[in-house]
Design a protein around this motif. Structure first.
Motif, PDB file in Angstrom:
ATOM      1  N   MET A  69       0.837  -1.210   0.000  1.00 43.42           N
ATOM      2  CA  MET A  69       0.000   0.000   0.000  1.00 43.42           C
ATOM      3  C   MET A  69       0.866   1.252   0.000  1.00 43.42           C
ATOM      4  N   GLN A  70       2.006   1.216   0.687  1.00 41.38           N
ATOM      5  CA  GLN A  70       2.927   2.354   0.633  1.00 41.38           C
ATOM      6  C   GLN A  70       3.487   2.500  -0.779  1.00 41.38           C
ATOM      7  N   ALA A  71       3.773   1.374  -1.444  1.00 43.77           N
ATOM      8  CA  ALA A  71       4.294   1.418  -2.814  1.00 43.77           C
ATOM      9  C   ALA A  71       3.253   1.964  -3.786  1.00 43.77           C
ATOM     10  N   ILE A  72       1.989   1.678  -3.541  1.00 43.26           N
ATOM     11  CA  ILE A  72       0.918   2.224  -4.382  1.00 43.26           C
ATOM     12  C   ILE A  72       0.861   3.734  -4.202  1.00 43.26           C
ATOM     13  N   GLY A  73       0.930   4.186  -2.974  1.00 39.68           N
ATOM     14  CA  GLY A  73       0.977   5.608  -2.668  1.00 39.68           C
ATOM     15  C   GLY A  73      -0.325   6.336  -2.906  1.00 39.68           C
ATOM     16  N   ALA A  74      -0.315   7.613  -2.610  1.00 41.23           N
ATOM     17  CA  ALA A  74      -1.513   8.447  -2.711  1.00 41.23           C
ATOM     18  C   ALA A  74      -1.952   8.653  -4.155  1.00 41.23           C
ATOM     19  N   ALA A  75      -1.007   8.677  -5.091  1.00 40.97           N
ATOM     20  CA  ALA A  75      -1.328   8.938  -6.497  1.00 40.97           C
ATOM     21  C   ALA A  75      -1.667   7.677  -7.279  1.00 40.97           C
ATOM     22  N   GLY A  76      -1.448   6.518  -6.679  1.00 40.90           N
ATOM     23  CA  GLY A  76      -1.668   5.271  -7.390  1.00 40.90           C
ATOM     24  C   GLY A  76      -0.424   4.875  -8.165  1.00 40.90           C
ATOM     25  N   ALA A  77      -0.418   3.655  -8.671  1.00 45.96           N
ATOM     26  CA  ALA A  77       0.737   3.137  -9.404  1.00 45.96           C
ATOM     27  C   ALA A  77       0.287   1.960 -10.252  1.00 45.96           C
ATOM     28  N   THR A  78       1.065   1.652 -11.267  1.00 46.74           N
ATOM     29  CA  THR A  78       0.805   0.439 -12.032  1.00 46.74           C
ATOM     30  C   THR A  78       1.381  -0.745 -11.257  1.00 46.74           C
ATOM     31  N   ALA A  79       0.968  -1.945 -11.629  1.00 53.01           N
ATOM     32  CA  ALA A  79       1.502  -3.142 -10.974  1.00 53.01           C
ATOM     33  C   ALA A  79       3.015  -3.231 -11.182  1.00 53.01           C
ATOM     34  N   SER A  80       3.487  -2.832 -12.344  1.00 53.59           N
ATOM     35  CA  SER A  80       4.936  -2.841 -12.604  1.00 53.59           C
ATOM     36  C   SER A  80       5.666  -1.876 -11.673  1.00 53.59           C
ATOM     37  N   GLU A  81       5.100  -0.689 -11.482  1.00 59.72           N
ATOM     38  CA  GLU A  81       5.714   0.279 -10.567  1.00 59.72           C
ATOM     39  C   GLU A  81       5.717  -0.257  -9.144  1.00 59.72           C
ATOM     40  N   GLY A  83       5.853  -3.372  -8.271  1.00 57.80           N
ATOM     41  CA  GLY A  83       6.899  -4.382  -8.248  1.00 57.80           C
ATOM     42  C   GLY A  83       8.284  -3.774  -8.122  1.00 57.80           C
ATOM     43  N   ARG A  84       8.567  -2.745  -8.904  1.00 58.00           N
ATOM     44  CA  ARG A  84       9.877  -2.071  -8.831  1.00 58.00           C
ATOM     45  C   ARG A  84      10.091  -1.480  -7.444  1.00 58.00           C
ATOM     46  N   ARG A  85       9.085  -0.819  -6.914  1.00 58.98           N
ATOM     47  CA  ARG A  85       9.230  -0.179  -5.600  1.00 58.98           C
ATOM     48  C   ARG A  85       9.429  -1.200  -4.487  1.00 58.98           C
ATOM     49  N   LEU A  86       8.835  -2.376  -4.658  1.00 60.87           N
ATOM     50  CA  LEU A  86       8.964  -3.425  -3.638  1.00 60.87           C
ATOM     51  C   LEU A  86      10.168  -4.328  -3.873  1.00 60.87           C
ATOM     52  N   GLY A  87      10.765  -4.234  -5.057  1.00 60.05           N
ATOM     53  CA  GLY A  87      11.893  -5.095  -5.370  1.00 60.05           C
ATOM     54  C   GLY A  87      11.475  -6.528  -5.645  1.00 60.05           C
ATOM     55  N   VAL A  88      10.275  -6.692  -6.213  1.00 55.29           N
ATOM     56  CA  VAL A  88       9.772  -8.022  -6.559  1.00 55.29           C
ATOM     57  C   VAL A  88       9.367  -8.027  -8.027  1.00 55.29           C
ATOM     58  N   SER A  89       9.117  -9.212  -8.547  1.00 50.77           N
ATOM     59  CA  SER A  89       8.717  -9.318  -9.947  1.00 50.77           C
ATOM     60  C   SER A  89       7.332  -8.712 -10.163  1.00 50.77           C
ATOM     61  N   LYS A  90       7.044  -8.400 -11.420  1.00 51.49           N
ATOM     62  CA  LYS A  90       5.722  -7.889 -11.775  1.00 51.49           C
ATOM     63  C   LYS A  90       4.647  -8.904 -11.392  1.00 51.49           C
ATOM     64  N   ALA A 168      18.469   4.126   2.966  1.00 46.87           N
ATOM     65  CA  ALA A 168      18.090   2.818   3.501  1.00 46.87           C
ATOM     66  C   ALA A 168      16.579   2.678   3.670  1.00 46.87           C
ATOM     67  N   PHE A 169      15.856   3.776   3.648  1.00 45.74           N
ATOM     68  CA  PHE A 169      14.406   3.724   3.792  1.00 45.74           C
ATOM     69  C   PHE A 169      13.789   3.368   2.447  1.00 45.74           C
ATOM     70  N   ARG A 170      13.678   2.072   2.222  1.00 44.41           N
ATOM     71  CA  ARG A 170      13.127   1.571   0.967  1.00 44.41           C
ATOM     72  C   ARG A 170      11.992   0.613   1.287  1.00 44.41           C
ATOM     73  N   LEU A 171      11.117   0.462   0.319  1.00 47.63           N
ATOM     74  CA  LEU A 171       9.955  -0.412   0.502  1.00 47.63           C
ATOM     75  C   LEU A 171      10.219  -1.853   0.113  1.00 47.63           C
ATOM     76  N   ASP A 172      11.413  -2.172  -0.333  1.00 48.52           N
ATOM     77  CA  ASP A 172      11.660  -3.513  -0.839  1.00 48.52           C
ATOM     78  C   ASP A 172      11.997  -4.522   0.255  1.00 48.52           C
ATOM     79  N   ALA A 173      11.706  -4.200   1.501  1.00 47.28           N
ATOM     80  CA  ALA A 173      12.019  -5.122   2.594  1.00 47.28           C
ATOM     81  C   ALA A 173      11.307  -6.451   2.443  1.00 47.28           C
ATOM     82  N   ALA A 174      10.076  -6.428   1.984  1.00 48.49           N
ATOM     83  CA  ALA A 174       9.340  -7.688   1.830  1.00 48.49           C
ATOM     84  C   ALA A 174      10.021  -8.583   0.804  1.00 48.49           C
ATOM     85  N   GLY A 175      10.458  -8.023  -0.308  1.00 48.41           N
ATOM     86  CA  GLY A 175      11.167  -8.799  -1.319  1.00 48.41           C
ATOM     87  C   GLY A 175      12.545  -9.213  -0.830  1.00 48.41           C
ATOM     88  N   TRP A 176      13.212  -8.329  -0.096  1.00 53.06           N
ATOM     89  CA  TRP A 176      14.532  -8.619   0.427  1.00 53.06           C
ATOM     90  C   TRP A 176      14.464  -9.757   1.443  1.00 53.06           C
TER      91      TRP A 176
END
Length: 180
Positions: A69-81, A83-90, A168-176
């Motif tokens: 939900m943080q990766a989606i953000g207030a403006a919204g995002a595509t599934a690809s975005e 994935g990139r923000r979380l460091g996981v595949s699409k 270091a404040f990144r959202l990809d912790a779940a993927g990491w």
């Protein structure tokens, strides 16, 4: 207890026998203990958060959903975005987005800037979960401050800011954490 092996802490296999590696002020500990304590603190906060969110009407939300939900953000995002923000595949991001949609935390909408794209946006239910999360984190921080003292908690946060790089404040912790 889940984190025990043969009635001993799981990190028993790491003991190098080098003795105290503490500082001159009397703190003792081994190098491997610091990341374990930091992770245990994180896990404690997250587990308590989710127990409280469940009590407040969000029983299906999981830690990975909060990152998404943080990766989606207030403006919204595509599934690809996402994935990139979380460091996981699409595909992994798509599964998480599908789950958020099924739980009512997000919805797919047309992208007003590009008719070929779909945006994922948070629903009012998703925004409510994030607002409640922020309030619960404030309560948990207050509990820690009561337990160890406002000044010591403030010093702890200041000290962590001093040693943690700004990026270091990144959202990809779940993927990491999942090894993706």
């Amino acid at each position: 207890m889940d984190n025990m092996v043969d009635d001993k802490k799981v990190n028993q296999v790491v003991d190098t026998g080098k003795g105290d590696t503490g500082n001159e002020e009397g703190g003792d500990g081994k190098g491997y203990e610091l990341p374990l304590l930091l992770f245990a603190g994180f896990r404690t906060l997250i587990d308590r958060l989710h127990a409280e969110l469940a009590r407040q009407g969000h029983p299906g939300i999981r830690p990975a959903h909060g990152f998404a939900m943080q990766a989606i953000g207030a403006a919204g995002a595509t599934a690809s975005e996402v994935g990139r923000r979380l460091g996981v595949s699409k595909q992994a991001a798509g599964k998480t987005v599908d789950r958020l949609i099924a739980l009512g935390y997000a919805a797919r909408t047309d992208d007003p800037a590009d008719a070929r794209r779909k945006l994922v946006r948070l629903t009012p239910h998703g925004i409510d979960a994030l607002r409640r999360s922020a309030a619960v984190f404030d309560e948990l921080r207050a509990e820690w401050a009561e337990r160890i003292g406002v000044r010591r908690l403030g010093d702890l946060q200041d000290d962590l800011r001093a040693v943690i790089p700004a990026d270091a404040f990144r959202l990809d912790a779940a993927g990491w954490l999942g090894g993706s």
